[in-house]
Scaffold this active site. Structure first.
Site, PDB file in Angstrom:
ATOM      1  N   SER A 254       8.534   3.652   4.812  1.00 12.95           N
ATOM      2  CA  SER A 254       9.692   3.745   3.937  1.00 12.95           C
ATOM      3  C   SER A 254       9.281   3.538   2.486  1.00 12.95           C
ATOM      4  O   SER A 254       8.154   3.845   2.110  1.00 12.95           O
ATOM      5  CB  SER A 254      10.772   2.752   4.356  1.00 12.95           C
ATOM      6  OG  SER A 254      12.013   3.159   3.818  1.00 12.95           O
TER       7      SER A 254
ATOM      8  N   ASP B  72       0.859  -1.180   0.000  1.00 13.09           N
ATOM      9  CA  ASP B  72       0.000   0.000   0.000  1.00 13.09           C
ATOM     10  C   ASP B  72       0.896   1.232   0.000  1.00 13.09           C
ATOM     11  O   ASP B  72       1.953   1.240   0.642  1.00 13.09           O
ATOM     12  CB  ASP B  72      -0.860   0.045   1.265  1.00 13.09           C
ATOM     13  CG  ASP B  72      -1.996  -0.956   1.263  1.00 13.09           C
ATOM     14  OD1 ASP B  72      -2.046  -1.811   0.358  1.00 13.09           O
ATOM     15  OD2 ASP B  72      -2.832  -0.890   2.178  1.00 13.09           O
TER      16      ASP B  72
ATOM     17  N   HIS C  75       4.864  -7.356  -0.110  1.00  8.24           N
ATOM     18  CA  HIS C  75       4.499  -8.638  -0.712  1.00  8.24           C
ATOM     19  C   HIS C  75       5.129  -8.783  -2.102  1.00  8.24           C
ATOM     20  O   HIS C  75       5.649  -7.818  -2.671  1.00  8.24           O
ATOM     21  CB  HIS C  75       2.981  -8.754  -0.806  1.00  8.24           C
ATOM     22  CG  HIS C  75       2.299  -8.779   0.528  1.00  8.24           C
ATOM     23  ND1 HIS C  75       1.707  -9.911   1.045  1.00  8.24           N
ATOM     24  CD2 HIS C  75       2.139  -7.807   1.467  1.00  8.24           C
ATOM     25  CE1 HIS C  75       1.184  -9.638   2.229  1.00  8.24           C
ATOM     26  NE2 HIS C  75       1.433  -8.367   2.514  1.00  8.24           N
TER      27      HIS C  75
END
Length: 285
Positions: free
Chosen positions: A247, A88, A145
């Site tokens: 980050s 995200d 992911h």
């Protein structure tokens, strides 16, 4: 002088690593009153949507770090076709790697060789490929992911500074992602080599992977290569790592990527389709 440029400049003399480690210690605090206060304040300040979390009750987390790296409910991020977003966040930049150079922001570029820690022979594989950069803000889900199924070949820890990686800093610190501490993860995929670079930042307490736990920071300030006796294959959409505070992830593909109609600076979610490799596109013709 603009506020964003001033914000970038004041970071140069700061003790990046010391500040980040202190924040890391505080984020691991398990004193109930302290951690609950910090978590509730953070949720209010950044308007965190806890309804998506596997555990929506903020006081149930043993520490701030465990709240920050919270898992989502099953099915909260369905996987799209093709290459998907690893996290995200904001799709800061994306596109072709032109003569080995990636765009950081308007007027700022860096080389794939510098990003990979000076490994020019490996960087040559990506000189004519594609890249995408996703910035994870404090309010975002902070697990990373796999955009494609891949087999882990090597992990390289590259020491560096810990500048903030928000929009203001990327506009004014040249070669930011190739200057900060980072974890370079090399994968083999059915579409050729892929590299995922987890970039550290100011007050990021650490970078974890699913195969080795927390890797960054490492005590030795030198490039370190971590090999594996047994191949590790991670399916598309599987978790591969996480940040303890916000980050950036930079991913690069040796194959060219046909991106969907996307906008730099737009929001993306983990699992959202970004595009398809040229091999996939040709196969569909």
């Amino acid at each position: 002088m603009t506020p964003s440029k001033l914000f970038a400049l004041v970071q140069y003399p700061l003790p990046h690593h010391l500040l980040s480690r202190l924040v890391g210690r505080l984020a691991d605090c398990r004193v109930t009153a302290v951690k609950n206060l910090a978590i509730r304040a953070f949720i209010r300040r950044f308007r965190v949507d806890m309804s998506e979390a596997q555990q929506p009750e903020s006081s149930a987390y043993p520490s701030f770090n465990e709240f920050f790296t919270r898992p989502l409910k099953e099915g909260a991020r369905p996987l799209g076709q093709g290459v998907v977003s690893p996290a995200d966040g904001t799709l800061s930049q994306f596109g072709a790697i032109a003569q080995g150079r990636l765009v950081q922001a308007k007027g700022h570029e860096f080389t794939i060789g510098d990003l990979l820690g000076g490994d020019d022979s490996t960087a040559a594989r990506y000189r004519h490929g594609s890249f995408a950069t996703v910035y994870l803000s404090p309010r975002d889900y902070h697990r990373v992911h796999m955009p494609l199924t891949g087999t882990l070949r090597e992990v390289v820890y590259v020491p560096g500074r810990l500048f903030s990686v928000n929009h203001a800093t990327t506009q004014h610190v040249s070669g930011l992602f190739a200057r900060n501490e980072r974890l370079v993860c090399h994968f083999d995929t059915e579409h050729g080599p892929m590299v995922m670079v987890l970039v550290g930042a100011m007050i990021v307490a650490g970078i974890e992977t699913v195969w080795a736990g927390q890797i960054a920071p490492l005590p030795r300030h030198a490039v370190q290569r971590l090999g594996f006796d047994t191949p590790i294959t991670l399916k598309k959409g599987a978790e591969m790592g996480r940040f303890k505070l916000g980050s950036t992830v930079v991913m690069a593909f040796a194959d060219s990527l046909d991106f969907d109609t996307l906008e730099a600076g737009g929001k993306v979610q983990m699992g959202q389709r970004l595009g398809e490799t040229s091999g996939e596109a040709h196969a569909a013709d």
